[in-house]
Design a protein around this motif. Sequence first.
Motif, short mmCIF file in Angstrom:
data_model
loop_
_atom_site.label_atom_id
_atom_site.label_comp_id
_atom_site.label_asym_id
_atom_site.label_seq_id
_atom_site.Cartn_x
_atom_site.Cartn_y
_atom_site.Cartn_z
N PHE A 1 -81.69 -46.92 -69.07
CA PHE A 1 -83.13 -47.14 -69.13
C PHE A 1 -83.91 -45.85 -68.88
O PHE A 1 -83.58 -45.08 -67.98
CB PHE A 1 -83.54 -48.20 -68.10
N TYR A 2 -84.90 -45.67 -69.72
CA TYR A 2 -85.74 -44.46 -69.65
C TYR A 2 -87.21 -44.86 -69.75
O TYR A 2 -87.55 -45.91 -70.29
CB TYR A 2 -85.39 -43.50 -70.79
N SER A 3 -88.02 -43.98 -69.24
CA SER A 3 -89.47 -44.13 -69.49
C SER A 3 -89.98 -42.78 -69.96
O SER A 3 -89.35 -41.75 -69.72
CB SER A 3 -90.18 -44.54 -68.20
N ILE A 4 -91.08 -42.82 -70.66
CA ILE A 4 -91.65 -41.56 -71.12
C ILE A 4 -92.92 -41.29 -70.32
O ILE A 4 -93.88 -42.07 -70.36
CB ILE A 4 -91.92 -41.58 -72.64
N GLU A 5 -92.83 -40.25 -69.53
CA GLU A 5 -93.99 -39.90 -68.72
C GLU A 5 -94.43 -38.49 -69.11
O GLU A 5 -93.63 -37.56 -69.08
CB GLU A 5 -93.62 -39.92 -67.24
N ASN A 6 -95.68 -38.37 -69.46
CA ASN A 6 -96.26 -37.09 -69.89
C ASN A 6 -95.40 -36.44 -70.99
O ASN A 6 -95.14 -35.25 -70.96
CB ASN A 6 -96.39 -36.13 -68.70
N GLY A 7 -94.94 -37.29 -71.91
CA GLY A 7 -94.15 -36.78 -73.03
C GLY A 7 -92.74 -36.39 -72.65
O GLY A 7 -91.98 -35.91 -73.48
N ARG A 8 -92.34 -36.62 -71.37
CA ARG A 8 -90.99 -36.28 -70.96
C ARG A 8 -90.19 -37.54 -70.69
O ARG A 8 -90.68 -38.51 -70.14
CB ARG A 8 -91.02 -35.40 -69.70
N GLU A 9 -88.93 -37.46 -71.09
CA GLU A 9 -88.06 -38.63 -70.96
C GLU A 9 -87.39 -38.59 -69.59
O GLU A 9 -86.78 -37.59 -69.23
CB GLU A 9 -87.00 -38.55 -72.06
N GLU A 10 -87.53 -39.66 -68.83
CA GLU A 10 -86.93 -39.70 -67.49
C GLU A 10 -86.23 -41.03 -67.26
O GLU A 10 -86.67 -42.07 -67.74
CB GLU A 10 -88.02 -39.49 -66.42
N THR A 11 -85.13 -40.95 -66.51
CA THR A 11 -84.44 -42.21 -66.19
C THR A 11 -85.31 -43.01 -65.25
O THR A 11 -86.06 -42.47 -64.44
CB THR A 11 -83.08 -41.95 -65.50
N ILE A 12 -85.20 -44.32 -65.35
CA ILE A 12 -86.06 -45.18 -64.54
C ILE A 12 -85.26 -46.35 -63.98
O ILE A 12 -84.30 -46.83 -64.60
CB ILE A 12 -87.27 -45.68 -65.39
N ASP A 13 -85.64 -46.75 -62.77
CA ASP A 13 -85.01 -47.91 -62.16
C ASP A 13 -85.51 -49.17 -62.86
O ASP A 13 -86.71 -49.44 -62.88
CB ASP A 13 -85.39 -47.94 -60.67
N ALA A 14 -84.62 -49.92 -63.45
CA ALA A 14 -85.02 -51.10 -64.22
C ALA A 14 -84.51 -52.38 -63.58
O ALA A 14 -84.31 -53.39 -64.25
CB ALA A 14 -84.51 -50.98 -65.65
N SER A 15 -84.27 -52.35 -62.25
CA SER A 15 -83.66 -53.53 -61.62
C SER A 15 -84.60 -54.74 -61.58
O SER A 15 -84.20 -55.83 -61.22
CB SER A 15 -83.15 -53.18 -60.22
#
Lengths: 311, 175
Positions: free
Chosen positions: B33-47
């Motif tokens: 799972f990833y989210s895009i923050e400020n055009g940057r791809e970051e892993t995200i906690d999706a629990s």
Amino acid sequence: MKKKGIKSITIALRFIALAVMIMSSSVIVAQDKKNDSSFDLKSRKKEVADSIRIVERGMKMERDSTNKVHVVKRDSLIEIKHGMRIGVDLFTPLLPILGDNDDKAWQVKTDFRLTPKLYAAFDIGYQERTKDFTMQWSTSKGMFFKAGVNYALLRGIFDSDDMMYVGLKLGYSSYDRHVWGDTLRSTQWGNEHIVDINDSPSALWGDLSIGVMVQVARNVYLSMDAAYDMILSSSKPNGIGPMIVPGVGQVYSNTTGFSFSYAVSYRIPLYTKTHRMKIKEHIKENQETIDSKKKKEVFRPAFQSTELIEE
Amino acid sequence: MLLAVGFIALTSCERDDICPEGSMTTPSARLEFYSIENGREETIDASSLKFYGMAAGDTLFSSSPSSNHISLPLDFEHKESVFLVEKIKEVKDPSTGTVIDVINLTDTLTLKYEPVLTFISKACGYCFTYKNITMSCTTGHSITGYEVLIEGEPSYGELLSSRQVVAKIYIDATE
């Protein structure tokens, strides 16, 4: 009740089988001893087995100071009866009785003398074997063939057909296989799959063997043979390598197997051919008798007492 | 002596191979799972997401991601596995900050494949592997987007290990 009876019979059969094997192996040992103890050129010639006839050409003897023959070198023409031996393996059909299972097997072993030391060998057989591989079961059944040569080693080669030999053969089997029993489960999806595969693999292997063959009666031979089998190539239907191969048995790490046979053979004499051979035979003498002879020599008077009187 | 050799050879036949630990098993589909923050791809906690395994409209099981990834078991008796991806969104009163409504947002994730019965070894038996995997997913509810990795290099649609990443799932980080 009936089952119990059958079980006790199979146990009894196992004991009988073991007894037969031990007895016959002691026969072989006895035969070996007999051959060891007797070496006397004259009597030897008479004792020569019916399979060969030595036609002397030249004989050279090496003697020591006591004039005792130690080494006999012969350049001989030897007449050898070439024949074909057909044998039945007693061990393979015995295995299911020993192991108390439903396996079936038989094997016919043949060999044919090409030269005094070299034999062409051909074996044919059938094996049906089931084995538990912890996670699964596998049954293999099919015919197998082995073809190659046996090369006689050591003594006894010329006097009779008794031999110790090494064999190099190529084996092939195309067989039917059934693999079953492993269950794959998915608890989440609530399903299970029971593995049940039928296929027809084939295998080609090299068979390196060592054995002894001893004549027990006119034209009747007993032989024991232990072989190391190496799978050279094998088809892998369903991605499954060789598990049990007829003629090899269980295959370890997809390459190695061990087989064993214990056969009784009958020789059919076919023709006689003269071979030219160089033979060197060592005559062993008891060290003790040699020593005592030397002592006697040391203390022998340089001249006879009668000669003294005459002087 | 030969008899002895024969008996050793025979008794050694009774020895069984042992299935080593860490041997191949039926793989699960790993999603990250990833989210895009400020055009940057970051892993995200999706629990907070919930995956439901669906068969013929019925929910068979549910599973939640452990932090930024999930391993979904696949249905090897069929050629596809359908999952409902659920996100519970709490609607808060902007002035008071109290929860005034709870909305279930669901997207459907479908994996299609060919199960292959694979022989591991004599001692370990079998497992299933999957080939020609394709994944499709509805977006706009719990999932904002996705990128299927397994179809391309180096897997070419073949799933052999649970360590292989099947797809990247993009979710909305703003809660």
